[in-house]
Scaffold this motif. Structure first.
Motif, PDB file in Angstrom:
ATOM      1  N   PHE A 337       0.831  -1.208   0.000  1.00 29.61           N
ATOM      2  CA  PHE A 337       0.000   0.000   0.000  1.00 29.61           C
ATOM      3  C   PHE A 337       0.866   1.259   0.000  1.00 29.61           C
ATOM      4  CE2 PHE A 337      -3.382  -2.820   1.819  1.00 29.61           C
ATOM      5  CZ  PHE A 337      -4.307  -2.598   0.817  1.00 29.61           C
ATOM      6  N   ALA A 338       1.942   1.247   0.778  1.00 30.60           N
ATOM      7  CA  ALA A 338       2.827   2.411   0.809  1.00 30.60           C
ATOM      8  C   ALA A 338       3.447   2.670  -0.559  1.00 30.60           C
ATOM      9  CB  ALA A 338       3.917   2.196   1.857  1.00 30.60           C
ATOM     10  N   THR A 339       3.829   1.618  -1.249  1.00 27.56           N
ATOM     11  CA  THR A 339       4.374   1.780  -2.604  1.00 27.56           C
ATOM     12  C   THR A 339       3.348   2.432  -3.527  1.00 27.56           C
ATOM     13  OG1 THR A 339       5.806  -0.145  -2.322  1.00 27.56           O
ATOM     14  CG2 THR A 339       5.314   0.538  -4.578  1.00 27.56           C
ATOM     15  N   LEU A 340       2.093   1.985  -3.434  1.00 29.96           N
ATOM     16  CA  LEU A 340       1.038   2.569  -4.262  1.00 29.96           C
ATOM     17  C   LEU A 340       0.887   4.062  -4.002  1.00 29.96           C
ATOM     18  CD1 LEU A 340      -1.381   2.285  -6.193  1.00 29.96           C
ATOM     19  CD2 LEU A 340      -2.774   1.652  -4.204  1.00 29.96           C
ATOM     20  N   PHE A 341       0.848   4.455  -2.740  1.00 30.66           N
ATOM     21  CA  PHE A 341       0.676   5.877  -2.419  1.00 30.66           C
ATOM     22  C   PHE A 341       1.886   6.697  -2.847  1.00 30.66           C
ATOM     23  CE2 PHE A 341      -2.855   4.387   0.014  1.00 30.66           C
ATOM     24  CZ  PHE A 341      -3.684   5.485   0.189  1.00 30.66           C
ATOM     25  N   LEU A 342       3.078   6.171  -2.647  1.00 30.09           N
ATOM     26  CA  LEU A 342       4.269   6.919  -3.043  1.00 30.09           C
ATOM     27  C   LEU A 342       4.361   7.064  -4.564  1.00 30.09           C
ATOM     28  CD1 LEU A 342       6.988   5.577  -0.583  1.00 30.09           C
ATOM     29  CD2 LEU A 342       5.877   7.808  -0.582  1.00 30.09           C
ATOM     30  N   GLU A 343       4.036   6.022  -5.290  1.00 25.24           N
ATOM     31  CA  GLU A 343       4.080   6.112  -6.750  1.00 25.24           C
ATOM     32  C   GLU A 343       3.064   7.131  -7.268  1.00 25.24           C
ATOM     33  OE1 GLU A 343       6.128   4.808  -8.924  1.00 25.24           O
ATOM     34  OE2 GLU A 343       7.304   3.784  -7.391  1.00 25.24           O
ATOM     35  N   ILE A 344       1.861   7.131  -6.693  1.00 25.85           N
ATOM     36  CA  ILE A 344       0.850   8.120  -7.103  1.00 25.85           C
ATOM     37  C   ILE A 344       1.324   9.528  -6.780  1.00 25.85           C
ATOM     38  CG2 ILE A 344      -1.488   8.948  -6.663  1.00 25.85           C
ATOM     39  CD1 ILE A 344      -2.328   6.060  -6.211  1.00 25.85           C
ATOM     40  N   GLY A 357       8.938   3.882 -10.280  1.00 27.97           N
ATOM     41  CA  GLY A 357       9.721   2.902  -9.547  1.00 27.97           C
ATOM     42  C   GLY A 357      10.489   3.448  -8.364  1.00 27.97           C
ATOM     43  N   VAL A 358      10.574   4.762  -8.254  1.00 30.45           N
ATOM     44  CA  VAL A 358      11.330   5.353  -7.143  1.00 30.45           C
ATOM     45  C   VAL A 358      10.641   5.032  -5.812  1.00 30.45           C
ATOM     46  CG1 VAL A 358      12.134   7.511  -6.115  1.00 30.45           C
ATOM     47  CG2 VAL A 358      12.303   7.158  -8.585  1.00 30.45           C
ATOM     48  N   GLY A 359       9.313   5.098  -5.801  1.00 26.37           N
ATOM     49  CA  GLY A 359       8.590   4.779  -4.573  1.00 26.37           C
ATOM     50  C   GLY A 359       8.820   3.349  -4.125  1.00 26.37           C
ATOM     51  N   ALA A 360       8.787   2.411  -5.069  1.00 28.76           N
ATOM     52  CA  ALA A 360       9.015   1.004  -4.722  1.00 28.76           C
ATOM     53  C   ALA A 360      10.435   0.792  -4.214  1.00 28.76           C
ATOM     54  CB  ALA A 360       8.744   0.116  -5.934  1.00 28.76           C
ATOM     55  N   ILE A 361      11.408   1.448  -4.842  1.00 30.90           N
ATOM     56  CA  ILE A 361      12.792   1.307  -4.389  1.00 30.90           C
ATOM     57  C   ILE A 361      12.964   1.891  -2.997  1.00 30.90           C
ATOM     58  CG2 ILE A 361      15.165   1.994  -4.867  1.00 30.90           C
ATOM     59  CD1 ILE A 361      14.488   1.878  -7.843  1.00 30.90           C
ATOM     60  N   ALA A 362      12.307   3.045  -2.729  1.00 27.68           N
ATOM     61  CA  ALA A 362      12.378   3.644  -1.392  1.00 27.68           C
ATOM     62  C   ALA A 362      11.776   2.719  -0.335  1.00 27.68           C
ATOM     63  CB  ALA A 362      11.662   4.992  -1.392  1.00 27.68           C
ATOM     64  N   VAL A 363      10.661   2.087  -0.658  1.00 26.14           N
ATOM     65  CA  VAL A 363      10.046   1.137   0.272  1.00 26.14           C
ATOM     66  C   VAL A 363      10.971  -0.057   0.493  1.00 26.14           C
ATOM     67  CG1 VAL A 363       8.132  -0.490   0.550  1.00 26.14           C
ATOM     68  CG2 VAL A 363       7.687   1.847  -0.199  1.00 26.14           C
ATOM     69  N   GLY A 395      10.724  -5.022  -8.212  1.00 29.94           N
ATOM     70  CA  GLY A 395       9.552  -4.361  -8.789  1.00 29.94           C
ATOM     71  C   GLY A 395       9.831  -2.923  -9.169  1.00 29.94           C
ATOM     72  N   GLY A 396      10.591  -2.201  -8.338  1.00 34.98           N
ATOM     73  CA  GLY A 396      10.949  -0.831  -8.688  1.00 34.98           C
ATOM     74  C   GLY A 396      11.799  -0.754  -9.939  1.00 34.98           C
ATOM     75  N   VAL A 397      12.738  -1.678 -10.068  1.00 36.18           N
ATOM     76  CA  VAL A 397      13.558  -1.722 -11.287  1.00 36.18           C
ATOM     77  C   VAL A 397      12.685  -2.000 -12.503  1.00 36.18           C
ATOM     78  CG1 VAL A 397      15.396  -2.994 -12.455  1.00 36.18           C
ATOM     79  CG2 VAL A 397      15.637  -2.395 -10.042  1.00 36.18           C
ATOM     80  N   ALA A 398      11.718  -2.892 -12.362  1.00 38.95           N
ATOM     81  CA  ALA A 398      10.843  -3.220 -13.487  1.00 38.95           C
ATOM     82  C   ALA A 398      10.016  -2.009 -13.915  1.00 38.95           C
ATOM     83  CB  ALA A 398       9.917  -4.374 -13.093  1.00 38.95           C
ATOM     84  N   MET A 399       9.572  -1.183 -12.961  1.00 37.00           N
ATOM     85  CA  MET A 399       8.798   0.005 -13.315  1.00 37.00           C
ATOM     86  C   MET A 399       9.657   1.101 -13.919  1.00 37.00           C
ATOM     87  SD  MET A 399       5.966   0.449 -10.267  1.00 37.00           S
ATOM     88  CE  MET A 399       7.071   0.181  -8.899  1.00 37.00           C
ATOM     89  N   ALA A 400      10.959   1.084 -13.623  1.00 37.75           N
ATOM     90  CA  ALA A 400      11.814   2.192 -14.051  1.00 37.75           C
ATOM     91  C   ALA A 400      12.438   1.974 -15.424  1.00 37.75           C
ATOM     92  CB  ALA A 400      12.924   2.415 -13.021  1.00 37.75           C
ATOM     93  N   VAL A 401      12.619   0.729 -15.856  1.00 37.94           N
ATOM     94  CA  VAL A 401      13.355   0.470 -17.095  1.00 37.94           C
ATOM     95  C   VAL A 401      12.495  -0.358 -18.040  1.00 37.94           C
ATOM     96  CG1 VAL A 401      15.587   0.628 -15.929  1.00 37.94           C
ATOM     97  CG2 VAL A 401      14.439  -1.579 -16.088  1.00 37.94           C
ATOM     98  N   GLY A 402      13.090  -0.691 -19.191  1.00 40.78           N
ATOM     99  CA  GLY A 402      12.376  -1.441 -20.217  1.00 40.78           C
ATOM    100  C   GLY A 402      12.385  -2.939 -19.977  1.00 40.78           C
ATOM    101  N   THR A 403      11.913  -3.668 -21.003  1.00 36.97           N
ATOM    102  CA  THR A 403      11.726  -5.109 -20.857  1.00 36.97           C
ATOM    103  C   THR A 403      13.056  -5.844 -20.683  1.00 36.97           C
ATOM    104  OG1 THR A 403       9.738  -4.990 -22.229  1.00 36.97           O
ATOM    105  CG2 THR A 403      10.732  -7.156 -21.933  1.00 36.97           C
ATOM    106  N   PHE A 404      14.011  -5.602 -21.576  1.00 43.20           N
ATOM    107  CA  PHE A 404      15.297  -6.289 -21.484  1.00 43.20           C
ATOM    108  C   PHE A 404      16.050  -5.883 -20.223  1.00 43.20           C
ATOM    109  CE2 PHE A 404      19.853  -6.645 -22.282  1.00 43.20           C
ATOM    110  CZ  PHE A 404      19.955  -7.958 -22.694  1.00 43.20           C
TER     111      PHE A 404
END
Length: 615
Positions: A337-344, A357-363, A395-404
């Motif tokens: 939940f914290a990741t969701l709020f920080l990303e928003i 992805g910054v919010g997920a990495i911070a969490v 998960g934060g890395v996945a949100m921040a960069v591309g597929t490869f």
């Protein structure tokens, strides 16, 4: 002391211990359960049983008493164990618990219908109805508490107290929640919130003192209902401040009562109200971020407080897998939940900057810090925080960069977690690595297999960041992990119990990815030849290293290639390709069989014909 005297003494001591256990079961005000409720049926019979148990202990203190006299009989000729079993009779339990609960529900519904009837026939005014319902509820709450604390009817008293609390709450709520009442009485929102908060607070404080988690949980549930009402104020601060105050109260309760169920429910309720606040009022990014961070920190503290129950002798009753699993769920849900709020908050606050992805990495970093704190403090280490930090970092890395890059980053996170787990002696990070590895395999099969470009010699850059390289990196990393797990000596006893499965899973997944990438990148004869060579390499490595599992994987791949050649190549390929397919397969299998037999020391395989007996 002869053998007979020694036997009598041992029997006497055993009976004393049994009597003490029965005494604890019958008269303890807080039995060893997190809910704090007795398993028996409330009533005066408990006092009678207590007196009988005391008589048992007095008689057992007499060394001259026979072993049979230590097991005291009740006044009716029944043994004490029979009387205690009768106290737990299912019929009485059904009568006290379920009839009480159904009756409480019926009473609350009846009060609601009474209010509706009073409105239709004009009985009393809105203020009189609110006052009558409130007084009735408070009276029932007080009566239930009296029955539970003074007369010994704990279960019935708590049901009655919870019913009274609900009646009083909804009576006060009607003063503002019903439009006709609000217009007639003129109740302002702040007055309704203050009255409801006071009612919930008093009920919660008294119930915590009485060790009544059922009533405490109901009080806080009604408190969260009040928090949803606070959104009518159309202010940004009131709702998050109110729910955080409720959460702070539950954390405070956790310092004296280790009720993990209450904290877990509060986590979901708090974020649920905050999501409602987010949708209804559309607060600014700063308010969203502050609310998310505050709630995240609050429930991390709550989980930390509850973890002390795993080392505090006074709270030994909470040592259970359910308790620890509940704490783990609370930690993971809180982080999600914290990741969701920080990303928003970050997306709305910085719309022109790509900071996904910054919010997920911070969490993830906060969870890692939480694990470090619990590792150095006198509490049980928060393994869920360590494992969650690995998962949220990936998960934060996945949100921040591309597929490869996500595939490469996930592999880096997995390997980094394994390295950290070895250096810091923290097995929980390896658990997080396993979770990320499983998610990565699904991503490779569902996303990378279709979205990344295939091998193309005319476009080397696209090939370098394409599907074959992604699969090759994952295959190599998983083989390396399987090798590391088979050679490491720092695993815990629990990990060693599942070590063969862990090594086998990584090796099997790596082999499967290799087989799949050959099937994706090649076709026809190329797939058959690639599988045959792949299986031969695995078999050769297994023979050279004398690792039976690797040899088994090589034989499995060769078996798959054989099945393809006989079942598909004979039908789908032309004559030349089909001929080459069978020639390559036959030659490789014969060579592999020869090398296998040679390396195994010319083992007898039992194909010789038995010698004919001479007549």
């Amino acid at each position: 002391m002869n053998d007979d005297e020694l036997r009598r003494e041992v029997e006497r001591l055993r009976n004393e211990v049994d009597a003490l256990h029965r005494r604890l079961e019958a008269v303890e005000s807080e039995p060893p359960s997190e809910s704090g409720e007795s398993d028996g049926v409330d009533g005066p019979d408990e006092q009678t049983a207590t007196g009988e148990i005391e008589t048992t202990e007095a008689e057992s203190d007499d060394p001259s008493a026979s072993p049979d006299s230590a097991v005291t009989k009740s006044t009716g000729g029944e043994t004490l164990s029979d009387r205690l079993a009768a106290d737990r009779d299912w019929e009485l339990a059904l009568g006290v618990r379920w009839l009480g609960l159904v009756g409480a529900l019926a009473l609350v519904v009846g009060v609601v219908f009474f209010v509706r009837l009073a409105i239709e026939i004009g009985l009393l005014g809105p203020g009189g109805r609110v006052a009558l319902g409130t007084l009735t509820g408070v009276g029932l709450l007080a009566g239930g508490r009296f029955a539970a604390t003074r007369q010994g009817y704990r279960r019935w008293g708590r049901i009655a107290a919870g019913t009274g609390l609900a009646i009083a709450y909804f009576s006060v709520y009607a003063a503002y929640g019903f439009e006709s009442y609000r217009d007639a009485i003129g109740t302002p929102l702040w007055a309704a919130l203050a009255a409801l908060t006071a009612l919930v607070a008093v009920a919660a404080i008294v119930s915590v003192r009485d060790r009544a988690p059922f009533v405490v949980g109901e009080a806080f549930l009604l408190g969260y209902v009040t928090a949803t009402l606070s959104t009518d104020a159309a202010t940004v601060v009131l709702t998050p401040a109110y729910v955080l105050l409720l959460g702070g109260g539950i954390v405070a309760i956790a310092t004296v009562r280790p009720w993990g169920r209450l904290l877990s429910a509060s986590t979901f309720a708090t974020y649920g109200v905050l999501l409602l606040w987010l949708v209804d009022l559309e607060p600014p990014a700063t308010a969203i971020g502050v609310a998310g961070v505050a709630a995240f920190a609050l429930f991390l503290v709550g989980a930390y407080v509850l973890r002390r129950s795993d080392v505090d002798p006074e709270l030994e009753s909470t040592h259970s897998r359910i308790h620890r699993a509940r704490l783990a769920v609370t930690t993971v849900a809180n982080a999600g939940f914290a990741t969701l709020f920080l990303e928003i908050a970050l997306r709305e606050g910085f719309p022109e900057v790509a900071i996904d992805g910054v919010g997920a990495i911070a969490v993830a970093l906060a969870l890692a810090a939480t694990y470090v704190v619990t590792d150095r403090a006198p509490v049980r280490r928060d393994g869920a925080a360590a494992a969650g930090s690995v998962a949220f970092l990936a998960g934060g890395v996945a949100m921040a960069v591309g597929t490869f890059a996500t595939t490469v980053g996930a592999l880096a996170v997995i390997c980094g977690a394994v390295i950290v787990s070895r250096i810091a002696d923290a097995p929980a990070f390896r658990v997080g690595a396993h979770v990320v590895a499983g998610a990565l395999v699904l991503k490779l099969l569902t996303v990378d297999a279709t979205d990344l470009p295939a091998f193309d010699p005319t476009e080397p850059m696209a090939t370098l960041f394409g599907r074959p390289v992604a699969f090759a990196l994952a295959t190599g990393a998983f083989y390396a992990l399987a090798w590391w797990y088979s050679r490491t000596d720092v695993l815990t006893d629990l990990e060693r119990r599942f070590l063969p499965a862990t090594v086998a899973n990584y090796a099997i997944v790596a082999t499967g990815l290799g087989v799949i990438v050959f099937a994706l990148e090649l076709s026809g004869l190329g797939v058959s030849v690639a599988w045959i060579l792949f299986g031969s390499v695995l078999l050769g490595i297994g023979l050279a290293t004398d690792v039976r599992g690797v040899r088994a994987l090589g034989i499995a791949v060769l078996g798959l290639a054989t099945a393809k050649v006989f079942l598909f190549d004979t039908r789908d390929l032309d004559t030349v390709a089909r001929t080459l397919s069978f020639l390559v397969l036959g030659a490789v299998l014969l060579i592999a069989s020869y090398v296998y037999a040679r390396s195994r020391g010319d083992l007898e395989i039992g194909l010789e014909l038995p010698e004919r007996r001479e007549e």
